[in-house]
Design an enzyme around this catalytic site. Structure first.
Site, PDB file in Angstrom:
ATOM      1  N   ARG A  37      43.677 -14.751  97.453  1.00 42.20           N
ATOM      2  CA  ARG A  37      44.631 -15.176  98.484  1.00 42.20           C
ATOM      3  C   ARG A  37      45.391 -14.000  99.089  1.00 42.20           C
ATOM      4  NH1 ARG A  37      46.788 -20.824  95.783  1.00 42.20           N
ATOM      5  NH2 ARG A  37      45.168 -22.099  96.754  1.00 42.20           N
ATOM      6  N   LYS A 198      37.195 -38.375  91.156  1.00 43.24           N
ATOM      7  CA  LYS A 198      37.597 -39.746  91.473  1.00 43.24           C
ATOM      8  C   LYS A 198      37.403 -40.137  92.925  1.00 43.24           C
ATOM      9  CE  LYS A 198      41.788 -40.226  89.902  1.00 43.24           C
ATOM     10  NZ  LYS A 198      43.029 -39.837  89.245  1.00 43.24           N
ATOM     11  N   GLY A 351      39.667 -26.761  95.986  1.00 44.44           N
ATOM     12  CA  GLY A 351      39.895 -25.681  95.031  1.00 44.44           C
ATOM     13  C   GLY A 351      38.785 -25.546  94.007  1.00 44.44           C
ATOM     14  N   GLY A 374      44.292 -28.461  98.874  1.00 45.38           N
ATOM     15  CA  GLY A 374      44.837 -29.701  99.432  1.00 45.38           C
ATOM     16  C   GLY A 374      44.813 -29.717 100.949  1.00 45.38           C
TER      17      GLY A 374
END
Ligand code: ADP
Ligand code: MG
Length: 394
Positions: A37, A198, A351, A374
């Site tokens: 990053r 999920k 991620g 996200g």
């Protein structure tokens, strides 16, 4: 992209507040374990410094819960940045007020400094207007290069851009262009591979992509719920019983709109999510009662690979199995290789998916790996990111 970037504004001599995403992983002793990053923000920082701006960097790191906490100090990040930039990067011991104000006054053209962790103030996440104003007072213009934080309307990502003019940095620009083009005007066939644990995490992504893709592949733990909806017994597999109807509905929608919908045809099953546990490959109709599906099988990987090979745009989010454990990583790595070998524009978001591509050793052969976990998910869901909306239109 319809937002202004650093190229569109005058920066020489200006005080430029740059929101970066330096939320890097740290080990127990506070060492940076992955500086991706920091590296990702270098082009913007270098450009601003080389063009005579006074560069003031702001970032969050971890979750210090609104108080000063040395464990979340950005000083180690600044040290790494100094190594990468080859120039000094002093850190103001505060985020707003006299200390940073004096530091900014001392800052010469082309010099770079950092504020402390913006989340040392609870006002940051509350997007407190007064706090945003104090941040804005430090600078003449705002540059947002923190794509990974753009889905949050916080003071340093959104509030400040309401007070002083805000433009995108190069990383932000690239993220929006790559993800945006894939969704708005993809080269076809356009294929999406969605996985992860999920269904409930990915309903928005699947729903939005269903409107846009030619082929949709579902793998990973979330495929279990779809396979259940098709009537297969999934044994002890991770399964969201309350999402079975939704899975069926999504498959119906795919059918109605002519989207090719692909699920695994075979699975790697084990008695436990444990790398030492016994495992075997079974067809989807053969999951034994006491076993759980932890990866797609080799035939699924082969069929998915063929579809990927035929596509011209591929978006991938979500691993095909529990790739953290070697016996259940093959499906995920196989998909990573298929993307790498494909001539398509390949985009990876999320991620864990980005980590999987790194682990598979093919990261340099992917067109674009999003730095926003996200944020890339919300983008793929078709949502507007507040940190982007707040920037000036072209
Ligand atoms: P991303 O971060 O790329 O969006 P997710 O967070 O949605 O991806 O999913 C990653 C997680 O899903 C991984 O931790 C992985 O172990 C888990 N996972 C994938 N397949 C399964 C499975 N069959 N059973 C349980 N967990 C799974
Ligand atoms: Mg994840």
């Amino acid at each position: 992209m319809n937002k202004k970037t650093v190229r569109d504004i005058e920066i020489g001599g200006k005080r430029v507040l740059v929101r970066v995403d330096f939320n890097v992983p740290l080990d127990k002793s506070g060492n940076i374990t992955d500086d991706t990053r920091i590296r990702a923000a270098l082009p913007t920082i270098r450009y601003l410094a080389e063009n005579g701006a006074r560069v003031i960097l702001a970032s969050h790191l971890g979750r210090p819960k609104g108080t000063f906490d040395d464990r979340y100090s950005l000083k180690p990040v600044a040290r790494r940045l100094e190594e990468l930039l080859g120039r000094e990067v002093p850190v103001a011991e505060d985020v707003v007020g006299d200390i940073p104000r004096r530091a900014v006054e001392r800052l010469g053209e082309g010099q770079v400094m950092m504020l402390e962790n913006v989340r040392f103030y609870a006002e940051e996440e509350r997007n407190d207007e007064k706090f945003a104003r104090s941040l804005a007072e430090l600078a003449d213009v705002f540059v947002n290069d923190a794509f990974g934080a753009a889905h949050r309307a916080h003071a340093s990502t959104e509030g400040v851009a309401r007070i002083i003019p805000g433009v995108a940095g190069f990383l932000m620009e690239r993220e929006i262009e790559m993800l945006g083009r894939a969704l708005a005007s993809p080269d076809r066939p356009f294929l999406a591979v969605i996985g992860g644990a999920k269904v409930s995490d990915k309903i928005g992504v699947v729903g939005n992509l269903l409107e846009k893709v030619d082929t949709l592949i579902i793998g990973g733990g979330m495929a279990n719920t779809f396979l259940k909806a098709k009537g297969f017994d999934m044994g002890k597999s991770l399964l969201e019983g309350n999402r079975v109807d939704m899975a069926r509905d999504l498959m119906d929608r795919a059918g109605a709109s002519g989207v090719k919908f692909m699920l695994p045809v075979d699975l790697v099953v084990s008695r436990a999510a444990d790398p030492e546990a016994e495992w075997k490959v079974v067809p989807v109709e053969g999951v034994p009662e006491d076993w759980m599906a932890l990866d797609i099988g080799p035939e699924s990987a082969r069929l998915f690979g063929i579809a990927i090979g035929e596509a011209r745009t591929v978006v991938w989010n979500g691993p095909m199995g529990v790739f953290e454990m070697a016996p259940f990583a093959r499906g995920t790595f196989s998909i990573a290789r298929s993307l790498a070998e494909s001539a398509a524009v390949t985009i990876v978001g999320g991620g864990d998916s980005a980590a999987a591509v790194e682990k598979a050793g093919v990261a340099d052969r992917i067109t674009h790996i999003s730095t926003g976990g996200g944020a890339s998910l919300e983008f793929l869901e078709g949502r507007q990111l507040p940190g982007v909306v707040a920037l000036q239109d072209k």
